[in-house]
Design a protein around this motif. Structure first.
Motif, mmCIF file in Angstrom:
data_model
loop_
_atom_site.group_PDB
_atom_site.id
_atom_site.type_symbol
_atom_site.label_atom_id
_atom_site.label_comp_id
_atom_site.label_asym_id
_atom_site.label_seq_id
_atom_site.Cartn_x
_atom_site.Cartn_y
_atom_site.Cartn_z
ATOM 1 N N HIS A 81 35.453 45.508 42.723
ATOM 2 C CA HIS A 81 36.399 45.929 43.762
ATOM 3 C C HIS A 81 36.285 47.415 44.083
ATOM 4 C CE1 HIS A 81 38.532 46.874 40.036
ATOM 5 N NE2 HIS A 81 39.185 47.778 40.743
ATOM 6 N N LYS A 87 42.021 42.482 40.249
ATOM 7 C CA LYS A 87 43.469 42.287 40.172
ATOM 8 C C LYS A 87 44.125 41.864 41.489
ATOM 9 C CE LYS A 87 43.966 43.929 35.891
ATOM 10 N NZ LYS A 87 43.430 42.981 34.968
ATOM 11 N N LEU A 88 43.839 42.559 42.576
ATOM 12 C CA LEU A 88 44.568 42.338 43.825
ATOM 13 C C LEU A 88 43.914 41.244 44.671
ATOM 14 C CD1 LEU A 88 45.305 46.020 44.856
ATOM 15 C CD2 LEU A 88 46.772 44.439 43.590
ATOM 16 N N ALA A 89 44.750 40.396 45.271
ATOM 17 C CA ALA A 89 44.257 39.296 46.087
ATOM 18 C C ALA A 89 43.441 39.803 47.273
ATOM 19 C CB ALA A 89 45.421 38.443 46.586
ATOM 20 N N VAL A 90 43.862 40.904 47.857
ATOM 21 C CA VAL A 90 43.131 41.438 49.008
ATOM 22 C C VAL A 90 41.712 41.839 48.606
ATOM 23 C CG1 VAL A 90 43.947 43.820 48.748
ATOM 24 C CG2 VAL A 90 43.305 42.970 50.994
ATOM 25 N N GLN A 91 41.536 42.341 47.393
ATOM 26 C CA GLN A 91 40.204 42.715 46.914
ATOM 27 C C GLN A 91 39.369 41.481 46.599
ATOM 28 O OE1 GLN A 91 41.410 45.164 43.645
ATOM 29 N NE2 GLN A 91 41.568 47.006 44.902
ATOM 30 N N ARG A 92 39.985 40.455 46.014
ATOM 31 C CA ARG A 92 39.265 39.205 45.739
ATOM 32 C C ARG A 92 38.811 38.566 47.047
ATOM 33 N NH1 ARG A 92 43.628 38.596 42.215
ATOM 34 N NH2 ARG A 92 44.612 36.989 43.501
ATOM 35 N N ASN A 93 39.691 38.539 48.030
ATOM 36 C CA ASN A 93 39.360 37.925 49.315
ATOM 37 C C ASN A 93 38.275 38.699 50.048
ATOM 38 O OD1 ASN A 93 41.241 35.934 48.869
ATOM 39 N ND2 ASN A 93 42.862 36.987 49.979
ATOM 40 N N ARG A 94 38.296 40.026 49.966
ATOM 41 C CA ARG A 94 37.252 40.841 50.602
ATOM 42 C C ARG A 94 35.889 40.517 49.990
ATOM 43 N NH1 ARG A 94 34.535 45.934 49.686
ATOM 44 N NH2 ARG A 94 35.517 45.986 47.649
ATOM 45 N N LYS A 134 34.937 37.764 48.414
ATOM 46 C CA LYS A 134 34.524 36.415 48.795
ATOM 47 C C LYS A 134 34.059 36.367 50.246
ATOM 48 C CE LYS A 134 38.364 34.495 47.228
ATOM 49 N NZ LYS A 134 39.351 33.465 46.817
ATOM 50 N N SER A 154 37.900 36.034 39.227
ATOM 51 C CA SER A 154 39.110 35.901 38.428
ATOM 52 C C SER A 154 40.059 37.080 38.630
ATOM 53 C CB SER A 154 38.753 35.785 36.943
ATOM 54 O OG SER A 154 38.261 37.021 36.474
ATOM 55 N N LYS A 155 41.341 36.808 38.416
ATOM 56 C CA LYS A 155 42.350 37.865 38.490
ATOM 57 C C LYS A 155 42.138 38.897 37.390
ATOM 58 C CE LYS A 155 46.196 35.276 40.438
ATOM 59 N NZ LYS A 155 47.575 34.836 40.169
#
Length: 122
Positions: free
Chosen positions: A95, A58-65, A67, A53-54
């Protein structure tokens, strides 16, 4: 050499698949910054779903890393994992872990999941 791909059959694809795990998880494994819920499936191979979750990352780059690293970890260990549907949820602070620490956490998470699954079947 076994197939090391990550095809669609190894993924949880829709809300019903996720609901199946969330309704009654057979196994629950905690790690630093993450938690995995698992429920036995009929496919005989592990299937992976991710919840990041956001609010927690917070950052999309961290979520994608996160995953990407989890998917890679499952892809490499798909032969050892039991036939369960797994949902890995990111917690606050995941993150902040570097890649090496995250790899170690995931390795420990899968070892505990395999141990709990084998204990549950005996």
């Amino acid at each position: 050499m076994p197939n090391q791909g990550f095809p669609r059959c190894l993924r949880l694809l829709n809300a019903g698949d996720y609901r199946y795990v969330f309704e009654q998880a057979d196994l629950k494994v905690h790690g630093k910054g993450m938690m995995a819920l698992a429920r036995w499936n009929t496919q005989g191979q592990p299937r992976l779903g991710l919840v990041v979750s956001k609010k927690n990352v917070k950052l999309a780059v961290q979520r994608n890393r996160f995953k990407r690293l989890v998917r890679e970890s499952v892809r490499l260990r798909q032969e050892q994992l039991p036939g369960v549907d797994i949902v890995v949820m990111a917690r606050r602070g995941v993150h902040e872990l570097d890649n090496e620490t995250l790899h170690r956490q995931l390795h420990g998470l899968w070892k505990r999941l395999i141990r709990e699954a084998s204990a549950a079947t005996t």
